[in-house]
Design a protein around this motif. Sequence first.
Motif, mmCIF file in Angstrom:
data_model
loop_
_atom_site.group_PDB
_atom_site.id
_atom_site.type_symbol
_atom_site.label_atom_id
_atom_site.label_comp_id
_atom_site.label_asym_id
_atom_site.label_seq_id
_atom_site.Cartn_x
_atom_site.Cartn_y
_atom_site.Cartn_z
ATOM 1 N N THR A 92 108.522 7.230 24.632
ATOM 2 C CA THR A 92 108.302 8.674 24.665
ATOM 3 C C THR A 92 106.929 8.979 25.267
ATOM 4 O O THR A 92 105.986 8.206 25.115
ATOM 5 C CB THR A 92 108.390 9.290 23.256
ATOM 6 N N ASP A 93 106.848 10.111 25.968
ATOM 7 C CA ASP A 93 105.608 10.498 26.635
ATOM 8 C C ASP A 93 105.586 12.025 26.712
ATOM 9 O O ASP A 93 106.404 12.627 27.413
ATOM 10 C CB ASP A 93 105.552 9.885 28.029
ATOM 11 N N THR A 94 104.669 12.650 25.999
ATOM 12 C CA THR A 94 104.617 14.113 25.982
ATOM 13 C C THR A 94 104.163 14.694 27.308
ATOM 14 O O THR A 94 104.578 15.791 27.663
ATOM 15 C CB THR A 94 103.695 14.619 24.857
ATOM 16 N N VAL A 95 103.323 13.973 28.039
ATOM 17 C CA VAL A 95 102.848 14.480 29.330
ATOM 18 C C VAL A 95 103.999 14.541 30.333
ATOM 19 O O VAL A 95 104.167 15.527 31.045
ATOM 20 C CB VAL A 95 101.695 13.596 29.872
ATOM 21 N N LYS A 96 104.819 13.482 30.372
ATOM 22 C CA LYS A 96 105.962 13.446 31.280
ATOM 23 C C LYS A 96 107.160 14.227 30.743
ATOM 24 O O LYS A 96 108.150 14.390 31.432
ATOM 25 C CB LYS A 96 106.404 11.999 31.515
ATOM 26 N N ARG A 97 107.085 14.636 29.476
ATOM 27 C CA ARG A 97 108.188 15.295 28.770
ATOM 28 C C ARG A 97 109.388 14.360 28.616
ATOM 29 O O ARG A 97 110.522 14.734 28.836
ATOM 30 C CB ARG A 97 108.598 16.593 29.444
ATOM 31 N N TRP A 98 109.107 13.141 28.235
ATOM 32 C CA TRP A 98 110.140 12.186 27.887
ATOM 33 C C TRP A 98 110.248 12.201 26.373
ATOM 34 O O TRP A 98 109.294 11.888 25.675
ATOM 35 C CB TRP A 98 109.780 10.795 28.372
#
Length: 179
Positions: free
Chosen positions: A130-136
């Motif tokens: 998960t990655d909030t910057v990439k919106r994953w």
Amino acid sequence: MKGRNMTRWRDPAKDPRQEPKSNLITLEGAERLRGILDHLSRVKRPALSAKVGEAAALGDRSENADYTYNKKELNRVIARIRYLTKRLDELQVVDRLPAATDKVYFGAFVTLEDEEGEEMRIRIVGHDETDTVKRWISVDAPLAKALLGKALDDDVTVKAPAGDTTYVITDIAYRDPQQ
């Protein structure tokens, strides 16, 4: 008896941390974790071991800050190596596209439009990538659970702390993992 080791009691049946997490991961996510594990095993751990050995050779370890710091860092790296090794054994790598690419499944890039007309593009991935910057977002997230199996132009309602939010699926795309 208050102290730093005291925690608040949580009912295990209602604790969200106790919910089982899926063991799915994309092919690129698994490769990234293997790369991290390889770097820690081949580069970082030997370098820290050498530093600890050099600091230990200087004499009294109880007053040697360099020894203490590097020893703690080495223990942290060893724990991370153990965790990654165990986690990679548990993971199930999703290395192909779903049969029906017109619906939302694991690995999908989904474009959503909310009630105000604002668009948001997310990707549904495994818990470890998960990655909030990439919106994953994790496949275990409430939004992802609501989206799974839906098709283009379907309405999706998600319960949020501020109230229910409704989205419309405007685009579904997949990246071929073999490329």
